[in-house]
Design an enzyme around this catalytic site. Sequence first.
Site, short mmCIF file in Angstrom:
data_model
loop_
_atom_site.label_atom_id
_atom_site.label_comp_id
_atom_site.label_asym_id
_atom_site.label_seq_id
_atom_site.Cartn_x
_atom_site.Cartn_y
_atom_site.Cartn_z
N HIS A 182 -2.34 -3.58 -13.25
CA HIS A 182 -2.80 -2.27 -12.79
C HIS A 182 -3.24 -2.37 -11.33
CE1 HIS A 182 -3.02 0.05 -16.61
NE2 HIS A 182 -3.13 -1.15 -17.15
N CYS A 209 2.19 -0.93 -15.69
CA CYS A 209 1.83 -1.39 -17.03
C CYS A 209 2.89 -0.94 -18.05
CB CYS A 209 0.42 -0.95 -17.39
SG CYS A 209 -0.27 -1.84 -18.81
N GLU A 222 -4.37 -0.03 -9.50
CA GLU A 222 -5.55 0.82 -9.32
C GLU A 222 -6.82 0.18 -9.86
OE1 GLU A 222 -4.18 1.94 -13.48
OE2 GLU A 222 -3.29 1.17 -11.63
#
Length: 203
Positions: free
Chosen positions: A185, A78, A187
């Site tokens: 992202h 990001c 995650e």
Amino acid sequence: MIAIVDYGVGNLFSLRSSLRSLGLEAEVTCEAERLRAADRIILPGVGAFGDARARLDETGLVPVLLEEAERKPLLGICLGMQLLFDRGFEYGEHPGLGLIPGEVAFLGEDLEDQTLKIPHMGWNSLEIVKDDPLFRHFEHGEYVYYVHSFYARNCRESTLGVSRYGNVAVTGAVRRGNVWGTQFHPEKSGDAGLRLLRAFAEL
């Protein structure tokens, strides 16, 4: 060991939890020696480009990151990806780390459809435009999660994947040498994101 750079920007612990769920050793650190000892480094980040660069400067870790990027895999996520570029134009012009040629500009400047919302937020499919080991466990068109108002441009040579937002091909993933970046992202991108992180750990 994967070192996650702690410079006061971003939710580092969700990233660490994702890596540990894959059985990977991950450590959140702001210590130069721990970055040097790591096998791989992740530079996360959320917020504004200039503020993040200033915080990174305050840690004294910039020379360490530049040195280690020559020796081992480094992944920016990001805002961490945006910092890899030459410069960013968020609330003025600010220098990046210069690890990947290009610039970071306001997405709204290039959108023809002004009814599209900024930030670009939510799930979007990632089109792989250049094969890379980062996509070893990832399929063309899988969905990933974005939250951003600025994006990298003038970086075609390093672009690995894009996501379409109106007329704009948002730079979703990049690479130059040992340095990778994802605007989305991993995650927060479910199983597809975890598979991408696993591939990074295998680089």
